[in-house]
Structure formats: structure tokens, C-alpha cells
Motif scaffolding. Structure first.
Motif, mmCIF file in Angstrom:
data_model
loop_
_atom_site.group_PDB
_atom_site.id
_atom_site.type_symbol
_atom_site.label_atom_id
_atom_site.label_comp_id
_atom_site.label_asym_id
_atom_site.label_seq_id
_atom_site.Cartn_x
_atom_site.Cartn_y
_atom_site.Cartn_z
ATOM 1 N N TYR A 124 -3.544 14.152 13.827
ATOM 2 C CA TYR A 124 -3.776 12.835 12.911
ATOM 3 C C TYR A 124 -2.698 11.764 12.995
ATOM 4 O O TYR A 124 -1.578 12.953 12.505
ATOM 5 C CB TYR A 124 -4.676 13.207 11.758
ATOM 6 N N GLU A 134 -7.378 9.605 15.981
ATOM 7 C CA GLU A 134 -7.377 11.124 15.842
ATOM 8 C C GLU A 134 -6.885 11.496 17.651
ATOM 9 O O GLU A 134 -7.096 10.970 18.536
ATOM 10 C CB GLU A 134 -8.691 12.011 15.848
ATOM 11 N N THR A 188 -1.399 15.756 10.152
ATOM 12 C CA THR A 188 -1.174 14.693 9.717
ATOM 13 C C THR A 188 -0.466 13.802 9.689
ATOM 14 O O THR A 188 0.386 14.315 8.881
ATOM 15 C CB THR A 188 -1.892 14.116 8.447
ATOM 16 N N ARG A 190 2.191 10.177 9.291
ATOM 17 C CA ARG A 190 2.120 8.881 8.457
ATOM 18 C C ARG A 190 3.645 8.297 9.495
ATOM 19 O O ARG A 190 4.784 8.604 7.994
ATOM 20 C CB ARG A 190 2.008 8.964 6.834
#
Length: 196
Positions: A124, A134, A188, A190
Motif C-alpha cells: 500500500y 493498493e 504500507t 507513506r
């Protein structure tokens, strides 16, 4: 005279950029990212299975025991004859050994088992990218490949640091955003916003 013109032109461009950056239609909330936070490089380690991984299990000479299996929400797979086997957190080699051991307990004589991951769980990506969301994982994926898959950086993106929360981790960690930083299945990512 030419030197004076280039200095004047450079000053005018800098003033224009400053004025353009300061203009705003309303209040803007910015997330402060500490670029001085220590970063490290996330590197490849042995892959451990997790929920959502699709496996091809082959018991040699036993086609009825072989096939495609998915690691379910409990971290297990269900096999003929032996039932539920814990797979989450194991490597493919560990799972091969576990299945062979279970099959040799009264079912087969010296079973030979192979386990292959056919489809990894997705990763993600959030933050300052064109299309957060995703994405399917591919072997050898780096953070720059992940950003490219997500439509590239936005103009506000901090291109020096990436924050990664791996499966099973309590919090995200800051990593240097370069070609050596790898992505693992289930991560994940970011991309933060730069201050200016």
C-alpha cells in the motif's frame, strides 16, 4: 553589463517564486516532517509467509494432495489428509519441512514437498503520490518502483525520506528514499510532504 542582467533576472525569478509560493486561497494545513530523523535502508531479508499469500504446494507423486492454496485470515492453510497447518511467519522452506513431517506421520513414506509463492500479498502507498492505494507486489520491488507504479511524486513530495510500516511492526520507520530501499509484501509506504 551581461553579469548585471543575469543577476537582475535571477533576483526577479526568486522574488516571483517566493510571491507565488506565499499566495494562498485559504488556510493550509501542513504536516511537519522531521527530515533530520535518522534514516536507514530497508534491505531484503528471507521472505515470511502471511495472510493473503497464494501458494502452489506440490507433493511429488501425489497429485491429489497437490494444488493451489491461500494463507487464510488465521495465518493457516488447509491441506488434504493433515488439515490446518500454520503458515504465517514461516518461510517456504519451513513450510515444506512442516508439511513433509505431518505427511510422514502415518500417511506417506518419505514425502517430498515443494512450496512456491505464486501471488504475494499487495503493498500500500499513501501520501504525496499521484494515485495512492493498493498495488500488487513483484519480486525485487524498490520504493522508487512503487512510487512510479502509484503515478509518481506530487509537486509537494519529500523525495528524501519514505516512511514504511511493515507487517507486524508497531509503527512506521523512516528510510532513505533511494534505489536500495526495498518494499516487502504487505508494507504500507507513506511519502511525506516537504516543508518547502
Amino acid at each position: 553589463m551581461t553579469l548585471l542582467r543575469s543577476a537582475l533576472l535571477t533576483t526577479m525569478i526568486a522574488v516571483f517564486m517566493f510571491v507565488t509560493a506565499c499566495q494562498s486561497g485559504g488556510a493550509v494545513t501542513r504536516q511537519v516532517v522531521d527530515d533530520s530523523a535518522p534514516t536507514q535502508a530497508q534491505t531484503n531479508t528471507a521472505y515470511t509467509l502471511g495472510t493473503g499469500d497464494k501458494l502452489r504446494i506440490n507433493v511429488f507423486g501425489q497429485p491429489e494432495l497437490s494444488g493451489q492454496f491461500v494463507v487464510d485470515g488465521t495465518g493457516s492453510i488447509s491441506l488434504p489428509l493433515i488439515g490446518q497447518i500454520a503458515a504465517s511467519g514461516s518461510s517456504t522452506q519451513d513450510l515444506e519441512t512442516t508439511i513433509a513431517t505431518e505427511l510422514s506421520n502415518g500417511f506417506l513414506l518419505e514425502p517430498r514437498v515443494s512450496v512456491e509463492v505464486t501471488n504475494y500479498r499487495p503493498f500500500y502507498i499513501l501520501g504525496e503520490v499521484g494515485r495512492p492505494g493498493e498495488y500488487p507486489f513483484n519480486s525485487g520491488l524498490t520504493v522508487l518502483n512503487a512510487v512510479a507504479a502509484a503515478g509518481g511524486f506530487t509537486y509537494r513530495a519529500n523525495k528524501k525520506v519514505i516512511y514504511i510500516k511493515s507487517v507486524g511492526a508497531d509503527k512506521e520507520m523512516a528510510y532513505e528514499l533511494n534505489t536500495n530501499t526495498v518494499v516487502k509484501p504487505g508494507d504500507t509506504l507513506r511519502i511525506g510532504e516537504r516543508i518547502f
